[in-house]
Design an enzyme around this catalytic site. Sequence first.
Site, PDB file in Angstrom:
ATOM      1  N   CYS A  88       0.792  -1.113   0.086  1.00 23.32           N
ATOM      2  CA  CYS A  88       0.039   0.003  -0.051  1.00 23.32           C
ATOM      3  C   CYS A  88       0.823   1.308   0.000  1.00 23.32           C
ATOM      4  CB  CYS A  88      -0.994   0.054   1.268  1.00 23.32           C
ATOM      5  SG  CYS A  88      -1.785   1.398   1.597  1.00 23.32           S
ATOM      6  N   GLU A  89       0.704   2.117  -1.065  1.00 22.98           N
ATOM      7  CA  GLU A  89       1.498   3.343  -0.958  1.00 22.98           C
ATOM      8  C   GLU A  89       1.014   4.475   0.221  1.00 22.98           C
ATOM      9  OE1 GLU A  89      -0.697   6.299  -4.070  1.00 22.98           O
ATOM     10  OE2 GLU A  89       0.629   4.846  -4.964  1.00 22.98           O
ATOM     11  N   HIS A  90       0.273   4.152   0.721  1.00 24.83           N
ATOM     12  CA  HIS A  90      -0.093   5.032   2.004  1.00 24.83           C
ATOM     13  C   HIS A  90       0.618   4.745   3.153  1.00 24.83           C
ATOM     14  CE1 HIS A  90      -3.974   5.324  -0.445  1.00 24.83           C
ATOM     15  NE2 HIS A  90      -3.358   6.311  -0.733  1.00 24.83           N
ATOM     16  N   HIS A  91       0.883   3.426   3.479  1.00 24.24           N
ATOM     17  CA  HIS A  91       1.471   2.997   4.746  1.00 24.24           C
ATOM     18  C   HIS A  91       2.891   2.171   4.317  1.00 24.24           C
ATOM     19  CE1 HIS A  91      -2.486   4.180   6.423  1.00 24.24           C
ATOM     20  NE2 HIS A  91      -1.804   4.752   7.370  1.00 24.24           N
ATOM     21  N   GLN A 119      -4.944  -0.492  -4.575  1.00 18.88           N
ATOM     22  CA  GLN A 119      -5.433  -1.451  -5.561  1.00 18.88           C
ATOM     23  C   GLN A 119      -6.331  -1.133  -6.733  1.00 18.88           C
ATOM     24  OE1 GLN A 119      -6.970  -4.498  -2.737  1.00 18.88           O
ATOM     25  NE2 GLN A 119      -8.701  -5.253  -4.504  1.00 18.88           N
ATOM     26  N   HIS A 148      -5.238  -5.988   3.238  1.00 19.96           N
ATOM     27  CA  HIS A 148      -4.440  -4.713   3.558  1.00 19.96           C
ATOM     28  C   HIS A 148      -4.015  -4.863   5.022  1.00 19.96           C
ATOM     29  CE1 HIS A 148      -5.649  -2.595  -0.487  1.00 19.96           C
ATOM     30  NE2 HIS A 148      -6.306  -3.601  -0.569  1.00 19.96           N
ATOM     31  N   CYS A 161      -2.631  -2.620   6.101  1.00 18.09           N
ATOM     32  CA  CYS A 161      -2.980  -1.170   6.573  1.00 18.09           C
ATOM     33  C   CYS A 161      -4.331  -0.989   7.363  1.00 18.09           C
ATOM     34  CB  CYS A 161      -2.719  -0.246   5.715  1.00 18.09           C
ATOM     35  SG  CYS A 161      -3.685  -0.290   4.364  1.00 18.09           S
TER      36      CYS A 161
END
Length: 218
Positions: free
Chosen positions: A112-115, A153, A181, A183
Amino acid sequence: MQKIPEQLLDDLGDAHVMTSIETPLRPDAFDKTDGEKIATIARHFAAIMEALGLDLTDDSLKGTPRRVAKMYVKELFRGLNPANKPDLSVFDNKYGYGRMLVEKDIDVSSACEHHFLPMIGRAHVGYIADKQVIGLSKINRIVEYYARRPQVQERLTLQVFNELKQALGTESVIVVINAEHLCVSARGVRDRGSRTTTLEYGGAFSDKELREEFLRMT
């Protein structure tokens, strides 16, 4: 440089927004060699470990910054580099097969590019050939290539879908990804039972009955 308030940083961090189908990359993304990237990441990851209070002189930890850096560049995020894109050679559909072809249960291992936490699941891909067909392993390699980068995703689903459409010269492609995920399951709400499903399709798969046939097969 103007300091951004911490609350605003938190708000921005919680804004899980996909801004483009393309992975956000700077123009100079490939100016550095892999070796230079590994050295830079190792240096910065060592600083993160030190900020956490870890003792980098310990035998178990002192090699970790370089191990993490090498893993990022050579494994987890190797799909960022176009040089690692698989050869998507296609072949004439000489046997005239015009029904659905489905490749299911393809491993998806992304982040996941956020976490930067793992996103793990399965992809199911189908297409109806027109003039061209593609080797089965190439479908798996397309999924793997686009998964090996910081991802959302929804974007991953669209990237695989668009790549296959272009390679096969047909709109009749369908892609489903179902993933856990970390996250969500390992932080924040910590819901270990939830999974995320994304779907993209076109051409003949716009027909509800055909789409439902595909979904039953997966």
